[in-house]
Design a protein around this motif. Structure first.
Motif, PDB file in Angstrom:
ATOM      1  N   ALA A 137     -20.119  52.435 -49.224  1.00 20.91           N
ATOM      2  CA  ALA A 137     -19.235  53.581 -49.466  1.00 20.91           C
ATOM      3  C   ALA A 137     -18.999  54.373 -48.183  1.00 20.91           C
ATOM      4  N   LEU A 138     -20.061  54.568 -47.400  1.00 24.84           N
ATOM      5  CA  LEU A 138     -19.904  55.309 -46.144  1.00 24.84           C
ATOM      6  C   LEU A 138     -19.005  54.561 -45.171  1.00 24.84           C
ATOM      7  N   TYR A 139     -19.174  53.241 -45.112  1.00 25.52           N
ATOM      8  CA  TYR A 139     -18.333  52.441 -44.230  1.00 25.52           C
ATOM      9  C   TYR A 139     -16.883  52.461 -44.710  1.00 25.52           C
ATOM     10  N   PRO A 165     -20.163  40.133 -44.916  1.00 21.82           N
ATOM     11  CA  PRO A 165     -21.448  39.785 -44.280  1.00 21.82           C
ATOM     12  C   PRO A 165     -22.532  40.839 -44.500  1.00 21.82           C
ATOM     13  N   GLY A 166     -22.147  42.112 -44.566  1.00 18.51           N
ATOM     14  CA  GLY A 166     -23.146  43.150 -44.804  1.00 18.51           C
ATOM     15  C   GLY A 166     -23.771  43.040 -46.178  1.00 18.51           C
ATOM     16  N   TRP A 184     -23.067  41.567 -35.543  1.00 16.36           N
ATOM     17  CA  TRP A 184     -22.257  42.134 -36.626  1.00 16.36           C
ATOM     18  C   TRP A 184     -22.345  43.657 -36.625  1.00 16.36           C
ATOM     19  N   SER A 185     -23.544  44.200 -36.375  1.00 17.07           N
ATOM     20  CA  SER A 185     -23.731  45.655 -36.346  1.00 17.07           C
ATOM     21  C   SER A 185     -22.895  46.293 -35.238  1.00 17.07           C
ATOM     22  N   ILE A 186     -22.911  45.687 -34.051  1.00 18.30           N
ATOM     23  CA  ILE A 186     -22.110  46.219 -32.947  1.00 18.30           C
ATOM     24  C   ILE A 186     -20.622  46.152 -33.284  1.00 18.30           C
TER      25      ILE A 186
END
Length: 707
Positions: A137-139, A165-166, A184-186
Motif C-alpha cells: 500500500a505504501l509503495y 517480485p516483492g 530489486w530494492s535499489i
C-alpha cells in the motif's frame, strides 16, 4: 466499486488496530519479563542487564515502559492519521490506500508486531501478511498520489513489474536470491523517485504539486532520519550496544523522524487550502545541514586533537571543539540561509545585484521589445516565479508587451510609475497556488518596479518616435505622390493642350501671312480667330499659374484674397442650385487689419484651407451664414483659422463628409496642407446645427512653397 474498496480498506485497518491494541501490553510483558540481561527475540536491540538497571535505581518495568511508550506513540500517530484520512473520505482511492499503509506501518515498523508474533506464534502469519500489505500500500501510494490514478499509463506496468517480485519475496523468501533482492530494492527506490519527479513536472496541476510537496517533505524527513540512524549503527554499533541510554536515544530519534510522514500525508490529503510548505522546507534544510556540520566538526576536532596530543582524555578537545563550533555557528547559519533562500526564493534579498545585472543587460543595443523581455526574464529568474509579464499603457489602451512562463489565475499586479505617470504594470505569479509574497519579495518587487518604470518609459518613447517616423515617412510619401501627380497634370496640360494650341497659332499666323495680299478678307477672318484662340490660351495659362500660387495673394495679400473669394461666392442662392435650398448665404470675415509677414507656404496653405472650407459650405451646408476668422496668437508663432456655419445639413453627417470640389480634394487635403507645415486641422459638429473647421499653421522659416 468505490464503496467496496472503502469497506475493504476499513476492514484491513480494523484488523490492524485490533492487533496493535493487543500487541502493546504483550510487548510490555515480553520486554519486562524476558528481555533483561539476555538476548530477546521480541526486541532487536541489546537489552540492559539487571545490574546496570540497579546501579541507576531503575527497574525492568521502567525499562519496558519506556520502550513501549515510544513504540506506542509511533503507532498511535500512524494509526490516528490513517483513521482520520479514512473517516474523512479524503481523496477517494488515494486516501484508502494511505490509510491501509499508515495503519499497518504503525503496527509493524517497531517491535510491537515482533513481540506479538513471539508471544503468540499463531498470529505470525496474519502479522506477516499485514506487513506485506502495508508495504504494498505504501509503495502504491507514491504511484497514484494524489489523484488516485496511474498517470501516465506506463506507470501501471512499472508498478506491476516491481510489486510482483516483492510479493513473491515476502511469501517465498527462498525463491529469490539475496543479490537479486538487493538489486530489486535499489530499483524500486529509484523508480519511486523517478515517477514522482516525472509526474510533478509533466502531469500534476498546481494544487496537486502543493500536495506532493507535503508528501515528499514527510517522506524525505522520515528517510533522512532512517538513513542517519542506520549510518550510526553501521559505524558506531559497538559504542551504541554498550550504552542502553544511547540505544534508547537513537530509537527515539528514529521514531520521531518517521512520525513526520503521516503528519505530512494528513495535511496533504485533508487540508483544502494547503499551508505553504516552502518555509518549513527552508528551515528544515538550513538547520538539518547546520546540525550535520556541528556534529561533524565537533567529532572531527575532538578526534584530531586526541591524535595530536596522544591522550584519551576528551575534555580539552571538547572545549576547543565547542569554541570552534560556537564561533562558526552564526556565520555558517547566515551563509546557509542565504544559499537556501536563493535556491528556493531567488535573489529577493539582494536587489542591488539584480539591478546591476539588469543594467548590464540593458547596456547592449536592444530593441524596445527586447528590452522589455530582459526586464521580465530578469524578474522571473531573480524570484524563481513561474510567470512574469509586463503590461503597457499607451494611447489610452493597455496591452501585453512582454511575458515569460505560463500565466496562472493567481497573478499579482505591481504598478510601474515614471515621473508620477502610470506607464504600465508588472504581473507576477506566486510560486505556488495560494502562496503570498513575503515582505522581502514585496520590497524587491517595489524596487524593481521603480527602476523598470524608467525602462518602460524609454521603450514607449522609442515606440512613439518610431511611430512618428513612420507617419512622417507616410506623409512625405503622400506629399511626393501628390506633387508628382500635380507635375504630371501640368505636363499633360502643357503637352496635350497648350503646346498643340501654340503650334496651331503658328500655322494660323503663317496662313494669314500667305493670304494677306491675295485674299485680305480671308486674312481678316483668320486674324480674328487667332485673337480668340490667343485669349483662350492666356486664360488657360493664368489658370495654371493660379493653381501654382493664386495671383490674388501677391496682389491683395491673404486677407484681401480671401475677401475677394468670399465676394465671388456671396450671391443669392437659387432654389435649383446645388445647395438644394433657397435664401441667401452671408459671409463675414473677422481678421486683423494687417498680418505679420508670413512665409509663402503658410499663405498658400491658409488660402487653400479657407477657400476649400467656404466652397464646402456653399455646396453642402444649406447655411444662411458663414463666418471666417483669422487670428494671430500673442506669441506670434502661428496662424489660427476658423470657419463656422449654421448649416441645417450638418446634423446627419453624411451630407458633410464629401468635402471637396473643383478647388481642392476635400478635408484630407486640408489636413495634409496643415500637417506638412507642422500644424493641425480638424472639423467639428456644432450644437444644435452647423459645423466648425479649425486649423493651426505654425509660422516659421519654411524650406519652400507648398502648392
Amino acid at each position: 466499486m468505490a464503496r467496496a474498496t472503502r469497506i475493504a480498506a476499513a476492514l484491513v485497518c480494523l484488523v490492524g488496530i485490533i492487533l496493535f491494541a493487543y500487541a502493546v501490553p504483550t510487548f510490555y510483558v515480553q520486554l519486562r519479563d524476558h528481555c533483561i540481561g539476555q538476548a530477546c527475540p521480541a526486541f532487536y536491540d541489546t537489552p540492559p542487564t539487571a545490574e546496570w538497571l540497579a546501579a541507576r535505581g531503575w527497574t525492568s518495568a521502567w525499562f519496558a515502559a519506556a520502550y513501549t511508550a515510544v513504540y506506542t506513540l509511533f503507532g498511535l500517530v500512524y494509526i490516528g492519521a490513517g483513521v482520520l484520512i479514512l473517516s474523512k473520505k479524503a481523496s477517494g482511492l488515494t486516501g484508502q490506500v494511505a490509510a491501509v499503509a499508515l495503519v499497518n506501518v504503525g503496527l509493524s515498523f517497531g517491535s510491537l508486531g515482533q513481540g506479538l508474533s513471539v508471544a503468540r506464534p499463531e498470529l505470525a502469519v496474519p502479522l506477516q501478511l499485514l506487513e506485506g500489505l502495508g508495504f504494498c500500500a505504501l509503495y502504491t501510494l507514491f504511484f497514484i498520489f494524489p489523484s488516485g490514478r496511474f498517470a501516465p499509463r506506463w506507470t501501471l506496468y512499472l508498478w506491476l513489474a516491481i510489486l510482483v517480485p516483492g510479493v513473491v519475496r515476502t511469501a517465498f523468501p527462498e525463491w529469490i536470491p539475496v543479490p537479486l533482492y538487493q538489486g530489486w530494492s535499489i530499483f524500486w527506490m529509484a523508480s519511486l523517485l523517478f515517477v514522482q519527479i516525472y509526474r510533478y513536472r509533466k502531469i500534476m496541476n498546481p494544487v496537486e504539486k502543493q500536495q506532493t510537496k507535503w508528501a515528499v517533505f514527510g517522506m524525505a524527513s522520515a528517510m533522512a532520519g532512517l538513513f542517519s540512524i542506520t549510518l550510526l549503527f553501521l559505524f558506531a554499533n559497538s559504542v551504541l550496544q554498550r550504552s542502553p541510554l544511547l540505544l534508547f536515544a537513537a530509537d527515539g530519534v528514529l521514531e520521531l523522524s518517521m512520525m513526520l510522514m503521516p503528519v505530512a500525508l494528513a495535511f496533504a490529503l485533508l487540508k483544502r487550502r494547503l499551508w505553504d510548505i516552502d518555509p518549513i522546507v527552508n528551515r528544515t534544510v538550513v538547520y538539518g545541514a547546520l546540525s550535520l556540520f556541528v556534529v561533524a566538526a565537533y567529532v572531527l576536532i575532538v578526534w584530531y586533537l586526541g591524535m595530536i596530543l596522544r591522550t584519551s582524555s576528551t575534555w580539552f578537545g571538547s572545549i576547543v571543539a565547542a569554541g570552534v563550533v560556537a564561533v562558526l555557528f552564526a556565520p555558517l547559519k547566515n551563509g546557509l540561509q542565504r544559499k537556501v533562500n536563493r535556491l528556493m526564493y531567488g535573489e529577493n534579498d539582494d536587489p542591488l545585484s539584480v539591478l546591476t545585472r539588469l543594467g548590464r543587460s540593458l547596456e547592449n543595443p536592444l530593441s524596445p521589445a527586447d528590452a522589455l523581455d530582459v526586464v521580465v526574464r530578469t524578474l522571473k529568474d531573480a524570484l524563481r516565479v513561474p510567470y512574469a509579464g509586463l503590461r503597457l499603457h499607451r494611447n489610452g489602451a493597455s496591452f501585453m508587451a512582454a511575458e515569460i512562463g505560463g500565466r496562472s489565475e493567481e497573478t499579482w499586479t505591481f504598478p510601474l510609475v515614471h515621473r508620477g505617470e502610470a506607464v504600465g504594470e508588472l504581473l507576477v505569479a506566486a510560486r505556488s497556488p495560494g502562496e503570498a509574497f513575503t515582505p522581502s519579495d514585496r520590497r524587491f518587487l517595489d524596487v524593481l518596479a521603480r527602476h523598470a518604470g524608467a525602462v518602460v518609459q524609454s521603450a514607449q518613447a522609442t515606440l512613439d518616435l518610431r511611430q512618428s517616423n513612420e507617419e512622417l515617412r507616410d506623409s512625405r510619401e503622400r506629399l511626393v505622390l501628390a506633387r508628382e501627380e500635380e507635375r504630371r497634370r501640368l505636363r499633360r496640360n502643357l503637352h496635350d493642350d497648350l503646346a498643340p494650341r501654340l503650334a496651331a497659332l503658328a500655322f494660323t499666323a503663317s496662313a494669314g501671312e500667305t493670304l494677306l495680299e491675295s485674299d485680305p478678307a480671308k486674312t481678316k477672318a483668320i486674324l480674328a480667330e487667332l485673337q480668340t484662340v490667343i485669349r483662350m490660351t492666356v486664360t488657360d495659362i493664368r489658370r495654371l499659374v493660379h493653381d501654382l500660387r493664386p495671383p490674388a495673394l501677391d496682389e491683395l495679400g491673404l486677407v484681401g484674397a480671401i475677401r475677394e473669394r468670399m465676394n465671388d461666392l456671396n450671391r443669392p442662392l437659387r432654389p435649383d442650385s446645388a445647395s438644394g435650398g433657397g435664401g441667401s448665404l452671408v459671409f463675414h470675415l473677422d481678421a486683423p487689419e494687417t498680418l505679420p509677414p508670413l512665409p509663402a507656404a503658410v499663405e498658400v496653405a491658409a488660402f487653400r484651407i479657407v477657400t476649400e472650407a467656404i466652397v464646402n459650405v456653399v455646396k453642402h451646408a444649406r447655411a444662411t451664414e458663414c463666418r471666417v476668422r483669422i487670428m494671430c496668437p500673442a506669441s506670434g508663432d502661428g496662424l489660427e483659422l476658423e470657419v463656422t456655419d449654421d448649416g441645417k445639413g450638418s446634423g446627419g453627417g453624411a451630407a458633410r463628409d464629401p468635402i471637396g470640389g473643383p478647388g481642392g480634394i476635400g478635408l484630407q487635403s486640408m489636413r495634409e496642407r496643415a500637417e506638412e507645415l507642422g500644424g493641425s486641422c480638424r472639423l467639428e459638429r456644432r450644437t444644435p446645427a452647423g459645423s466648425r473647421l479649425w486649423a493651426y499653421l505654425p509660422v516659421a522659416e519654411q524650406g519652400g512653397e507648398s502648392a
